[in-house]
Enzyme design. Sequence first.
Site, PDB file in Angstrom:
ATOM      1  N   CYS A  52      35.815  42.665  40.013  1.00  0.00           N
ATOM      2  CA  CYS A  52      35.984  41.856  38.809  1.00  0.00           C
ATOM      3  C   CYS A  52      36.004  42.765  37.582  1.00  0.00           C
ATOM      4  O   CYS A  52      35.170  43.654  37.482  1.00  0.00           O
ATOM      5  CB  CYS A  52      34.822  40.870  38.726  1.00  0.00           C
ATOM      6  SG  CYS A  52      34.853  39.806  37.291  1.00  0.00           S
ATOM      7  N   PRO A  53      36.962  42.562  36.724  1.00  0.00           N
ATOM      8  CA  PRO A  53      37.961  41.500  36.607  1.00  0.00           C
ATOM      9  C   PRO A  53      39.344  41.891  37.119  1.00  0.00           C
ATOM     10  O   PRO A  53      40.326  41.203  36.848  1.00  0.00           O
ATOM     11  CB  PRO A  53      38.009  41.249  35.111  1.00  0.00           C
ATOM     12  CG  PRO A  53      37.868  42.628  34.529  1.00  0.00           C
ATOM     13  CD  PRO A  53      36.883  43.323  35.453  1.00  0.00           C
TER      14      PRO A  53
END
Length: 81
Positions: A14-15
């Site tokens: 993430c992200p």
Amino acid sequence: MSEPAVVDARGTRCPVPVIRVARAAQGLSPGASLVLLADDVAARSDVPAWARMRGHGLTLADEGSWTRYTVVVGATAARST
């Protein structure tokens, strides 16, 4: 009909998976498909949230240690009209 583009974000966290699928979806016509491959646990909530916010359809398939996300660009928006 052509094969959907495949974005392989396995091994990223993430992200990155959401950023990669969002970039790949830019400029695609409504109804076009895109496949994201990701093994980040956070993508299980991030990708569906992104798809909802953008009006895209989404299906998930558990492939064992990773997940296949199939995005249909603008599918939600198209159905609501």
